[in-house]
Design an enzyme around this catalytic site. Structure first.
Site, PDB file in Angstrom:
ATOM      1  CB  CYS A  76      -0.997  -0.004   1.156  1.00 15.80           C
ATOM      2  SG  CYS A  76      -0.275   0.095   2.818  1.00 15.80           S
ATOM      3  CG  HIS A 129      -4.535  -0.027   3.704  1.00 23.00           C
ATOM      4  ND1 HIS A 129      -3.670  -0.803   2.972  1.00 23.00           N
ATOM      5  CD2 HIS A 129      -5.516   0.343   2.840  1.00 23.00           C
ATOM      6  CE1 HIS A 129      -4.126  -0.925   1.723  1.00 23.00           C
ATOM      7  NE2 HIS A 129      -5.241  -0.237   1.621  1.00 23.00           N
ATOM      8  CG  HIS A 141      -6.451   0.129  -1.835  1.00 19.69           C
ATOM      9  ND1 HIS A 141      -6.612  -0.648  -0.719  1.00 19.69           N
ATOM     10  CD2 HIS A 141      -7.485  -0.208  -2.654  1.00 19.69           C
ATOM     11  CE1 HIS A 141      -7.684  -1.416  -0.853  1.00 19.69           C
ATOM     12  NE2 HIS A 141      -8.230  -1.150  -2.011  1.00 19.69           N
TER      13      HIS A 141
END
Length: 165
Positions: A76, A129, A141
């Site tokens: 990510c 994240h 993402h």
């Protein structure tokens, strides 16, 4: 003045007044950034964010790999790092460090290209994240092992937003 066939001619004065208005608008467009503090920086940030978002979208389908930061595999924060680097801005490596390195903004102030940080607590160290806001409640993402870079709807309310300057 119009002819019977509906062909119309504008007087010269009308054309001149339109030219004057266009010149005035051009002059205003050039002068306003210097008159409004921060206007040029906001335009630069918007361009940076749009470029980074475009780079992230171009990586659609690239496999997730923990610790990878491109050009063909990403985690990510590796995707956000790669995307902003290609747009001309260096970010820290991890999602938490990226959160700490951005200008924190409210959900109501978010814009396309801002970073979206998912967290499990009340401090920046709880960020786990990150993705790039694409508008409409969606982010680009790299989700997790076994998936690929993709556009996805934000699935949690436990998010913070950050702007890269």
């Amino acid at each position: 003045m119009c002819t019977p066939n509906r062909i119309c001619f504008r007087p010269a004065a009308s054309r001149l007044s339109r030219l004057g208005a266009a010149s005035l608008l051009t002059a205003a467009a050039v002068a306003v950034p210097s008159l409004l503090p921060g206007a040029a920086q906001r335009a630069d940030a918007a361009t940076l964010a749009a470029k980074a978002l475009s780079v992230a979208a171009s990586k659609k389908g690239s496999p997730y790999q923990w610790g990878a930061s491109g050009p063909s595999r990403f985690d990510c924060s590796g995707l956000t790092l790669y995307s902003f680097k290609r747009a001309g801005k260096q970010l820290p490596r991890t999602a938490a460090a990226q959160y700490n390195g951005t200008t924190h903004i409210s959900a109501g102030s978010r814009r396309v290209g801002d970073l979206v940080f998912f967290h499990s607590g009340s401090s920046g160290s709880s960020v786990y994240h990150v993705g790039i806001y694409a508008g409409g409640g969606n982010i680009w993402h790299a989700p997790k092992t076994g998936t690929t870079v993709r556009l996805e709807h934000i699935w949690s309310s436990a998010v913070w937003y950050g702007r890269v300057n």
